[in-house]
Design an enzyme around this catalytic site. Structure first.
Site, PDB file in Angstrom:
ATOM      1  N   LYS A   1      -0.270 -13.988  -4.530  1.00 16.93           N
ATOM      2  CA  LYS A   1       0.415 -14.691  -3.452  1.00 16.93           C
ATOM      3  C   LYS A   1       1.003 -16.017  -3.907  1.00 16.93           C
ATOM      4  CE  LYS A   1      -1.531 -15.785   0.851  1.00 16.93           C
ATOM      5  NZ  LYS A   1      -0.602 -15.463   1.921  1.00 16.93           N
TER       6      LYS A   1
ATOM      7  N   GLY B   1     -10.201   3.706   8.806  1.00 19.91           N
ATOM      8  CA  GLY B   1      -9.371   3.895   9.999  1.00 19.91           C
ATOM      9  C   GLY B   1      -8.238   4.882   9.843  1.00 19.91           C
TER      10      GLY B   1
ATOM     11  N   HIS C   1      -6.257   2.664  -3.923  1.00 19.60           N
ATOM     12  CA  HIS C   1      -4.881   2.358  -4.335  1.00 19.60           C
ATOM     13  C   HIS C   1      -4.322   3.350  -5.346  1.00 19.60           C
ATOM     14  CE1 HIS C   1      -6.534  -1.413  -2.786  1.00 19.60           C
ATOM     15  NE2 HIS C   1      -5.332  -1.527  -2.260  1.00 19.60           N
TER      16      HIS C   1
HETATM   17  N1  GLN Z   1      -7.639   0.178   9.955  1.00 18.54           N
HETATM   18  C1  GLN Z   1      -6.600  -0.066   9.025  1.00 18.54           C
HETATM   19  C2  GLN Z   1      -6.336   1.172   8.184  1.00 18.54           C
HETATM   20  O1  GLN Z   1      -7.233   1.877   7.882  1.00 18.54           O
HETATM   21  C3  GLN Z   1      -6.915  -1.226   8.112  1.00 18.54           C
HETATM   22  C4  GLN Z   1      -5.778  -1.553   7.215  1.00 18.54           C
HETATM   23  C5  GLN Z   1      -5.977  -2.785   6.345  1.00 18.54           C
HETATM   24  O2  GLN Z   1      -7.054  -3.174   6.042  1.00 18.54           O
HETATM   25  N2  GLN Z   1      -4.912  -3.402   5.905  1.00 18.54           N
HETATM   26  O3  GLN Z   1      -5.223   1.449   7.792  1.00 18.54           O
END
Ligand code: GLN
Ligand code: ZN
Length: 758
Positions: free
Chosen positions: A115, A430, A692
């Site tokens: 950043k 999520g 990732h």
């Molecule tokens: N709940 C979100 C997801 O699973 C969290 C995303 C994040 O941490 N940037 O996509």
């Protein structure tokens, strides 16, 4: 007043319709030859310069344009190509090597990206070390000549200063700083000499680190360095530019041996003004007065800016003052002109890069612009007095509590009785893969090509598919999958009151990646339930608990453009109140595990460490407003995706979430080590695999991660989950990785943790 001058510090690269991004990605995908890319880039670059000239800017920056990132440009200019990208001892560096550093190749991982101060821009971290720096090409000189030859513009070349460049680099020990500075200075001298010979008048040297915190030692190094640079090109006027905060040591910085000093009179304004009044300003220097906010999207209050200029003119005469933005305009979108869909009252109060340049020239020619200033006052007043603002907030907030009635240790007992989860419960963060099909259907629905009922059925089918998959994998706490969401902030912004969405308000985040933050322009308020329907549907399909999934107030705030007539903290509380209503709505619908994501909590940290606590206090307070209105047995989860946890662990604990999940793999175990000293005594899940990459880690690897974590964290509070949401992954790898994760958890349960959570 004598005529002031106007200046700009940097212009957005993207183009009005992200032409820059399209060209780059076309080239990467092989649709564009290098020559075509170069041509397209040149055209863009020149059109930006032309625009600034037409706006009447006196000092137009050149060399701020980049094919990816200006810090990477500087590293490549100095030949700092890490050896994994091949040995480049002489000659210039090819575009392929440049992009390889930025994006990686199959053999060489990309350079680290991080950043840029407290903005959402990310730069490529230069790697200093084994490679001897050398001047490969003089980029600012090329930019200067191009502007002059092609457009007759006498540009102001822009360079990142040596102190900032080295402070942002890695690959050497702190005590070697001076040695590396010594190696770089001759190259800087060469760049400046050549610019002097070519006839450049001013050169802007950016030293934002001078606005953060600098030591005695830094100051003496900076003094010596700038003396050398000044002596190297005595005919050239160096404009030393600070921004993002007040100058850290005002008196010493303003007396450095340069011809001009740029100060930020927006962020850190109070301190800079006070210092200016107390210390005065050297008579042999020009002051760059950064009075137009380069980071937000609102029109300036021109009357107020005029007063500020008058104040400054008591200390520095107009002929030695330059009106400019507070920082480069890289951080704002290009123009409001294309925004035809916004309510007029909002549009008239917005200023993107082009409108900010207009403001700068209005302020420069104050005496001739009384009409423009009147119009500005009226436009701003219209928004300030509109129905959108000034109603909600306080009355809604007053009924909310900011702590849960029982402390965690007592809630925990009740929650264990209610939920009866196995030891080391497994869950996800999520989202599940946003496949092409999902994106296409959502887009069709948005464009009106898919009837609402059909779209709903589609989303329900996806939820059915994934609830079944989660059950089959054997996860303990399920999620609905977030298939209906485009973006975790936009989704909520579109459903809450007080938000607006631009059509072209893009800002560069890193490389060709852009973001289009929502605009918070009115009071934020709850309108109607946002996630209840989907969550309830998913819950109806299973006996396992389904976690509700919301974005937290701090993240919504930090990833939006925020109105500037209220303190950020008040806006955050408004968002918190709205989210708390949603939390209650979920609870009323029988969803009693609710995750409130705060991945951007850390991003909001102020630059100066002494300001951290204040921010953390109000951020924590907002999170608690959002999550404290629930029953004792309702389990609040949160998620954060960063691993630098150590320096704010007290605040994270103060969030008082029942369970937190946090990214671990990119910190290579450092986070786990942090728990040897720091105490975390609430539910916690450390990501057990990196999401990732498409790689599926074997069971053994995940077990190792878990076992390591269990050496420092109690197994009775430990959760097992991936690092982050899975939306960027593909279906098969996701399923396989989650299966391995559940197997790992089961095997450890059998051997290591005989006691079950009751
Ligand atoms: N709940 C979100 C997801 O699973 C969290 C995303 C994040 O941490 N940037 O996509
Ligand atoms: Zn995350």
């Amino acid at each position: 007043m004598e005529r002031l001058k106007s200046s700009n510090l940097g212009y957005p690269r993207l183009g009005e319709k992200r032409e820059w991004k399209k060209a780059l990605e076309g080239f990467w995908a092989g649709r564009l030859e290098e020559e075509e890319l170069q041509k397209e880039m040149k055209q863009l670059r020149l059109s930006f310069l032309k625009k600034q000239k037409e706006k009447g800017i006196d000092m137009i920056p050149v060399g701020d344009f980049s094919y990816y990132d200006h810090i990477l440009d500087t590293a490549v200019m100095f030949g700092l190509v890490p050896e994994r990208f091949g040995v480049h001892k002489e000659g210039s560096i090819s575009l392929d090597t440049y992009f390889a550093m930025a994006r990686g190749t199959k053999d060489a991982p990309a350079c680290e990206m991080t950043k840029w101060f407290n903005t959402n821009y990310h730069y490529i971290v230069p790697e200093i070390g084994r490679v001897e720096p050398r001047l490969t090409e003089n980029y600012p000189l090329q930019a200067y000549k191009e502007a002059k030859n092609e457009l007759g513009i006498e540009g102001k070349p822009v360079l990142i200063g040596p102190l900032t460049f080295l402070k942002l680099s890695k690959g050497f020990a702190p005590e070697e700083f001076e040695v590396h500075l010594e190696k770089l200075l001759p190259l800087y001298e060469q760049v400046l000499k050549e610019l002097e010979e070519a006839g450049a008048e001013w050169v802007q040297i950016d030293e934002p680190v001078l606005s953060v915190s600098i030591t005695e030692k830094d100051i003496s190094m900076v003094k010596a360095a700038y003396q050398r640079l000044n002596d190297a090109a005595p005919q050239l006027s160096l404009f030393l530019q600070t921004y993002f905060e007040a100058a850290a040591r005002f008196d010493e910085i303003t007396r450095l041996p340069v011809a001009g000093i740029g100060l930020d009179f927006v962020h850190g304004a109070e301190q800079n003004i006070k210092a200016l009044q107390e210390c005065g300003f050297p008579e042999d220097k020009v002051l760059g007065a950064g009075i137009v906010d380069g980071r937000n999207i609102w029109r300036s209050d021109l009357k107020q800016k005029r007063a500020l200029l008058t104040l400054i003119s008591n200390i520095v005469p107009p002929e030695r003052t330059v009106v400019q933005p507070s920082c480069s305009l890289l951080h704002v979108p290009v123009t409001t002109e294309l925004e035809t869909e916004l309510p007029a009252i909002l549009k008239d109060a917005l200023a993107f890069a082009d409108e900010k340049l207009t403001e700068i020239t209005i302020l420069r020619d104050l005496d001739h612009n009384t009409e423009a200033i009147e119009k500005n006052t009226n436009d701003l007043q219209a928004l300030a007095q509109s129905d959108e603002r000034g109603r909600a907030s306080n009355s809604e907030l007053s009924g909310l509590r900011s702590r849960r009635p029982l402390p965690f240790q007592e809630r925990r007992v009740l929650q264990e009785q209610k939920w009866k989860l196995p030891a080391l419960p497994t869950t996800t963060i999520g989202s599940f893969p946003q496949t092409k099909e999902v994106r296409v259907q959502r887009q069709k629905f948005r464009k009106g090509e898919l009837p609402e009922q059909e779209y709903r059925t589609f989303i329900e089918e996806k939820m059915k598919e994934w609830v079944a998959i989660q059950e089959e994998i054997g996860l303990d706490v399920l999620v609905h999958g977030e298939f209906e969401r485009n973006d975790m902030v936009e989704f909520f912004g579109q459903k809450l009151k007080g938000f607006a969405f631009t059509a072209f308000g893009w800002v560069q985040s890193y490389g060709s990646r852009c973001v289009k933050p929502p605009v918070i322009y009115g009071d934020v308020a709850f309108d109607k339930p946002m996630t209840v329907e989907e969550t309830r549907f998913a819950q109806s399909l299973t006996d396992k608990p389904v976690k509700g999934m919301l974005t937290g107030p701090v993240t919504i705030l930090n990833w939006s453009f925020v109105r500037d007539d209220l303190p950020a903290k008040d806006v955050c509380n408004q968002i918190a109140a709205a989210i708390s209503t949603e939390v209650k709505a979920l609870e009323d619908a029988g969803i009693e595990m609710i995750q409130v994501d705060e991945p951007a909590l850390r991003e909001g940290l102020p630059l100066k460490k002494e300001d951290w606590q204040d921010y953390l206090d109000w951020a924590v307070h907002a999170f608690r407003l959002a999550t404290s209105q629930v029953k004792d047995t309702t389990q609040i989860h949160t998620h954060m995706c960063y691993s630098e946890f150590q320096d704010m662990i007290e605040s994270i604990r103060a969030l008082d979430a029942d369970v937190i999940s946090i990214e671990t793999s990119r910190s290579h175990g450092e986070l786990i080590e942090a728990f040897e000293t720091a105490v975390y005594d609430k539910g916690i899940g450390l990501g057990v695999y990196d999401i990732h990459s498409p790689r599926v880690p074997p069971v053994g690897e995940m077990k190792e991660m878990i076992e390591r974590a269990l050496q420092v964290l109690p197994s009775s509070l430990f959760w097992i989950n991936p690092d982050c949401g899975l939306k960027t992954r593909k279906d098969p790898e996701t399923i396989e990785a989650l299966k391995n994760m559940v197997t790992a958890a089961k095997e450890i349960r059998e051997t290591k943790v005989p006691v079950q959570q009751t």
